[in-house]
Write a protein that holds these residues in place. Structure first.
Motif, PDB file in Angstrom:
ATOM      1  N   GLU A 218      64.622  35.984  68.337  1.00 20.30           N
ATOM      2  CA  GLU A 218      65.657  37.024  68.439  1.00 20.30           C
ATOM      3  C   GLU A 218      65.403  38.145  67.436  1.00 20.30           C
ATOM      4  O   GLU A 218      65.221  37.894  66.247  1.00 20.30           O
ATOM      5  CB  GLU A 218      67.042  36.427  68.212  1.00 20.30           C
ATOM      6  N   HIS A 220      66.686  41.643  65.641  1.00 24.09           N
ATOM      7  CA  HIS A 220      67.918  42.368  65.307  1.00 24.09           C
ATOM      8  C   HIS A 220      67.527  43.509  64.368  1.00 24.09           C
ATOM      9  O   HIS A 220      66.999  43.277  63.283  1.00 24.09           O
ATOM     10  CB  HIS A 220      68.930  41.431  64.640  1.00 24.09           C
ATOM     11  N   LEU A 225      65.475  37.363  63.494  1.00 27.17           N
ATOM     12  CA  LEU A 225      66.516  36.585  62.825  1.00 27.17           C
ATOM     13  C   LEU A 225      65.887  35.268  62.408  1.00 27.17           C
ATOM     14  O   LEU A 225      65.128  34.659  63.174  1.00 27.17           O
ATOM     15  CB  LEU A 225      67.673  36.317  63.788  1.00 27.17           C
TER      16      LEU A 225
END
Lengths: 239, 295
Positions: A218, A220, A225
């Motif tokens: 993921e 971000h 992350l």
């Protein structure tokens, strides 16, 4: 290139940063290693840096800092005449499809194989096979510009896998598809992965990775992350 | 083989998409080749005629008195020392009179009451072939007029000078039409390729992303340039050939064309014109790609 090379990653990214002028940080200090034959998902909100990461991998963009290595080639030092060969080994399905509206579906898919100088009969057979897999066989001669968004997306995916590449990069490949067609597309990616192709899918559609064992990274605001947990590749999700 | 097939398909597709522009360029190249080769054909024929006339070049020195044998030997020595010649022929008053009588034919009776003394003795000089420029002939003629006993030197000055200026004019026209050919072939083809590149920008961008090599992208454009040059020059030369045949049919008979041995280009010249046109068109295509295609 398609054979798995033991312990050698197909993609090695070390502390890569990409900044768009004037000072938009798209990716910051990204480190990632992807072995041959893995299938993984890149997730994150819009603007998180998924597309930029895919662009760094296929040599459309270059990192401002850090190292991006694809199939052993340092993308910052790669010779201009090596880029086409590398791109022929990478099938990318773009978020905006990048289809030629005035060409037929078959012609759009054929382009990926034509640049690799496959013979005409082999191209035709492969196009028919892919269109059947994606339930688009009736659109063989249809102009790409006259297709629905969902159909265009499938044509873009068919073109990405047509050349049987070593690495497939798919940017939001199911964004315009219904659940039934999404399954068809995912089945196609899984088939490619089963035959040894590394597949990276950038998506924010949780449904397509929620119940799978594939690695999910993921992003971000240009960073992974819990990146420290993700840089070490997991081999148990390889086919 | 796969490369050739793929490139042939690409080229065919390009030509199909841009045929109106391609046709206009072909027409321009054809016309340019026709204009250039028309003047070049006239020029080469005039040069040939000039060479032929040069073979018959004769300078005549009219003398005050008939030279005695010793004087003749001295004159010959002086002439040869200045410029080697093919032949020197002395003509006495009597020989000149006989020649005039022969030339008069049936009207010979006009000479009945005259004797040969009214005609001057002369020396006819046939120079060597290397004396072929107007300046050389003029210099030789000026020297001959300084020989002892020389009254006048004649070699058809006016005609030779006019012929010389005419060939110079033709040279300029050929030069200008050659520039026209270079400009139209290069710029028109470059412009056509530029239009094709701009029209296909999206496609070329996708091709690059899919891994098309420079050869894959460039070769069809170079082939287009090659075809423009080949067909443009061939059509231009074919049109010129028909024009040449038409002139031959319509203008045979007495007149200037009898004097001029009008011939068409040799196969070697035809090949050179076609090759030059192809090179120019490929050059135009290549320069356009370098400017407008960032690959």
């Amino acid at each position: 290139m398609k054979k798995k090379q033991a312990n050698k990653p197909i993609i090695e990214i070390v502390r890569a940063t990409k900044i768009y002028p004037p000072d938009v940080v798209a990716l910051e200090d990204i480190t990632l290693s992807i072995p041959y034959g893995e299938m993984l998902f890149l997730t994150g909100m819009s603007g998180a840096g998924k597309t930029t990461l895919l662009k760094l991998i296929c040599g459309i963009e270059y990192p401002d800092k850090g190292l991006v290595e694809v199939a052993g080639k340092d993308m910052n030092r790669i010779k201009a005449n090596e880029i086409p060969r590398l791109r022929q080994q990478i099938g990318m399905a773009y978020q905006d499809f990048k289809l030629l509206a005035d060409r037929t579906v078959a012609q759009n898919i054929s382009m990926a194989m034509e640049v690799a100088y496959h013979n005409i009969r082999a191209i035709k057979n492969r196009v028919i096979e892919l269109l059947q897999k994606l339930r688009l066989e009736h659109k063989y001669d249809a102009l790409a510009g006259r297709l629905s968004r969902g159909e265009q997306q499938r044509v873009a995916i068919a073109r990405a896998v047509a050349n049987s590449p070593t690495l497939i990069l798919a940017d939001e490949p199911t964004g315009n598809l219904d659940s039934k067609t999404t399954k068809l597309v995912m089945k196609l990616f899984e088939d490619c992965n089963s035959s040894g192709t590394t597949v990276i899918i950038a998506t924010h559609d949780e449904d397509i990775y929620r119940e799978t064992d594939y690695r999910v990274l993921e992003l971000h605001s240009g960073r992974f992350l819990a990146q420290e947990d993700m840089t070490t590749s997991t081999s148990n999700n390889m086919p | 083989m796969k490369f050739i097939n793929t490139i042939a398909v690409q080229t065919g597709r390009n030509l199909q998409k841009t045929w109106p522009t391609q046709f206009m360029t072909l027409l321009t190249v054809t016309l340019s080749v026709l204009i250039f080769s028309f003047f070049f054909l006239i020029y080469t024929n005039i040069i040939k005629t000039g060479e032929k006339l040069g073979d018959d070049l004769r300078l005549t020195i009219y003398l005050e008195e008939e030279p005695v044998l010793e004087m003749q030997a001295q004159l010959v020595r002086k002439i040869i020392n200045f410029s080697p010649v093919e032949e020197i022929r002395f003509t006495s008053r009597n020989d000149a009179f006989k020649r005039l009588a022969t030339q008069l034919g049936d009207n010979v009776d006009v000479l009945d009451d005259l004797d040969a003394s009214f005609l001057p003795p002369s020396i006819e000089i046939y120079p060597q072939k290397n004396l072929n420029t107007l300046a050389q002939i003029q210099r030789f003629s000026e020297y001959l007029s300084t020989l002892p006993g020389a009254v006048k030197v004649q070699y058809g000055q006016e005609w030779i000078e006019r012929f010389n200026y005419f060939t110079k004019l033709l040279q300029i026209i050929v030069f200008l039409s050659g520039i026209l050919l270079i400009m139209t072939a290069t710029f028109m083809v470059a412009y056509t390729i530029r239009l094709a590149v701009v029209a296909r920008q999206a496609e070329l961008e996708i091709l690059r992303l899919l891994g098309a090599t420079n050869n894959y992208i460039r070769t069809p454009f170079l082939i287009e340039g090659f075809l423009q040059g080949l067909f443009g020059s061939s059509l231009g030369l074919l049109a010129l050939f028909f024009l040449y045949r038409w002139i031959q049919l319509r203008f045979t008979g007495p007149g200037i064309l009898q004097l001029v041995q009008f011939t068409f280009f040799s196969p070697a010249i035809i090949c050179i014109i076609i090759f030059a046109s192809i090179s120019l068109c490929i050059g135009g295509s290549f320069s356009s790609m370098r400017k407008f295609m960032r690959i």
